[in-house]
Design a protein around this motif. Sequence first.
Motif, short mmCIF file in Angstrom:
data_model
loop_
_atom_site.label_atom_id
_atom_site.label_comp_id
_atom_site.label_asym_id
_atom_site.label_seq_id
_atom_site.Cartn_x
_atom_site.Cartn_y
_atom_site.Cartn_z
N PRO A 162 -25.18 -38.54 24.67
CA PRO A 162 -26.05 -39.84 25.18
C PRO A 162 -25.83 -40.73 24.09
N ASP A 163 -26.14 -40.48 22.96
CA ASP A 163 -25.93 -41.68 21.73
C ASP A 163 -24.60 -42.16 21.62
N VAL A 164 -23.59 -41.37 21.62
CA VAL A 164 -22.33 -41.85 21.54
C VAL A 164 -21.80 -42.61 22.63
N LEU A 165 -22.29 -42.28 23.85
CA LEU A 165 -21.82 -43.16 24.96
C LEU A 165 -22.54 -44.20 24.92
N SER A 166 -23.81 -44.36 24.60
CA SER A 166 -24.62 -45.54 24.31
C SER A 166 -23.82 -46.63 23.42
N ASN A 167 -23.68 -46.01 22.31
CA ASN A 167 -22.76 -46.93 21.21
C ASN A 167 -21.49 -47.33 21.87
N ARG A 168 -20.69 -46.70 22.31
CA ARG A 168 -19.33 -47.13 22.94
C ARG A 168 -19.49 -47.98 24.19
N LEU A 169 -20.56 -47.81 25.21
CA LEU A 169 -20.72 -48.67 26.18
C LEU A 169 -21.09 -49.93 25.84
#
Length: 669
Positions: free
Chosen positions: A503-510
């Motif tokens: 979820p953290d990586v997806l949050s950053n990239r989104l």
Amino acid sequence: MGYTRLDENMQQLPQEQGLHQMKSYSDSRANFESIPPGYGDNFQQYTGYDPINTQSYEAPTGPPPGSPEKGRPRGGQQYQGQLPSAKIWAMNKLRSFILAFDIVFHSSPLMFIALALIAARIDGKEVSQYGEHLQQVLLLSPTIFPVIFAALMGRCFKYLGLFLAERGTTLGRLEQLVGSTSLFSALERQISLRGFSVVGYILMILWLLSPLGGQSALRLMGEETNSVLSNGTVQYLNPDTVMETAMGAASDINSARSVFAPIFLASLLSSSKYKDTSMDLWGNVKLPRFSTIENSTSDEWKTVQESNSTNITYASLIGIPVAQLDTIGASNFSVKARQWDVVCDKNEMQGGKQANFGTMDTSTWKVAYTPVNSTCKSWPCSISFKSMANNDAEDEDYFNYTVASCKLSYDMYETKVGCKGRSCTPTAMRKLDLHTGVNYTQDSDAFFRSTPSLNIMSTLPRVDNLGVGSVAFRGSTNAEKWMADPTNFVGLKTYVQLYELSPDVLSNRLTILWNSFFQSTYAMNTLGGNLDQTFNNITQSADSQLFNGTASAVSTPMPSVWRTNWKWFTALLVSSIILQIAAYMALFFKYYTCVPDIIGYASSMTLLNPYVPTPTGGTTLHGLERAHMLQDMRVMIGDVCANEPIGAVAFAKADEGRVARLNRKRFYV
């Protein structure tokens, strides 16, 4: 004193004729306690002369020879007849040459004084080739200075000792001066003589000037870069220009699509090079994602670690346009800007029926408010993110999807920026009230939650496949591939499994994707990096000024100048002046003193020595001159009374029967 020579047949004489009985013998040495009785009473003070077997020489008739070397034998030969005589310090061509050399050599410390004065003269002047040459010369000083110092200071002490010896001095004082050839030897004389005198301390202090002078020359001067501080003004994109976004109406989207779509896709395709840099490919200043540094400190201003810039997460691939930067100086200023932030708390794979993806005719990924068809009353707003993971199943209800639940927020930030020329880096950041500004009001915020945010959700997933039929069978979009792997996303038809991301990586990239797209939809004419730096013809908006002015502290570099280190300058100058004084004192003592220089030379031990059958004349010779005359003679320090119960140590010619090697088990007077 008459001149004497030993009889050639001295070896055959009875030993009683070659020795006097000693009047007294010291019994203070413990080593002599075992001497047989009677010997101590039969020895007299040994003078080294044989009064019976010596002959006196008369002075030669006629004028003395013009040169001290004329007629002198070499190699231990004996004179047959009268011995020559000479004046002390009779000048000849050789000594004239030595005098000229001494004057030049003893003036060598003037070189270091000149170097110090030149370094002082160019202090504060611009760096030039002249100063660089001087610096190269100074690099040799730590090697040259100690060598010259040792030679001249040692000569000064030596000739001062001769000067005092001519007038009468103590043996200890003479030993201190003549034997002081280095700091260690000066300390050694202090300890060995068991008398720590003021003269000894002075000698040691003077020898400490040798390393001090050498190192001071090395540190004498260096380059210094100065700068002039001034106040200026930097122009940056007004944060209220977000009100002019093309996402405000469907008609604006259609008319501006040909502009914002290429800008967004260009930033996406260049992200592998510019994702972790502080400026985008057009030279605009990128701002960090505030949530990644929010907990770095408890202060209002959150520090951005420039030294670890590769770990900074920037909120967008497109930066804030800045104009009127100083091209050569350093400037510091602050900018205000708004940015979106997405925080996901769950990311998983779901099947078609459970995911409820909806129609697949228009896009392969979707973002929507949750619950569906709801509106957001205040930030943060709940959103859902869905992306096709495959289409391998025969029934679309069994396709796999990435499904994530997230929060979308929109905030205002102020960022401190430091620039060197036109290369800028954010240094600190703080959060402001969202409504900071002139045009962004409560109504504006409500409009953003209802219209621009919804238009972004519908336009961003279709930015690169608008009008393409059967998009579900053409693979994931570039945006999805970028979120899966920003370093390797350009390729053939494929589907990405975004549910594999945390979820953290997806949050950053989104978040980066969302901000990059939104920044490409307003003030588009300012993003290309072609701003007029004089700021006279920037296009103005009808509703708001495109740019804001902010105060800037400018540090303009000046040409590099030479700087003299005055402490080391003083050390070098004082050391050199003292060395120069000592050098000229040595020169004065050498040529003013009448006594020949016989201290410290091995040849001086042959002077008036009865155990060396050489001419006892030539007492005016200096030590090196005598060494030249006798250089082929073999000598030895040994026992000259080898056949006696008690031996005697002396410097003698190495002839068989005249001197024997010393024995550790034997006693000596």
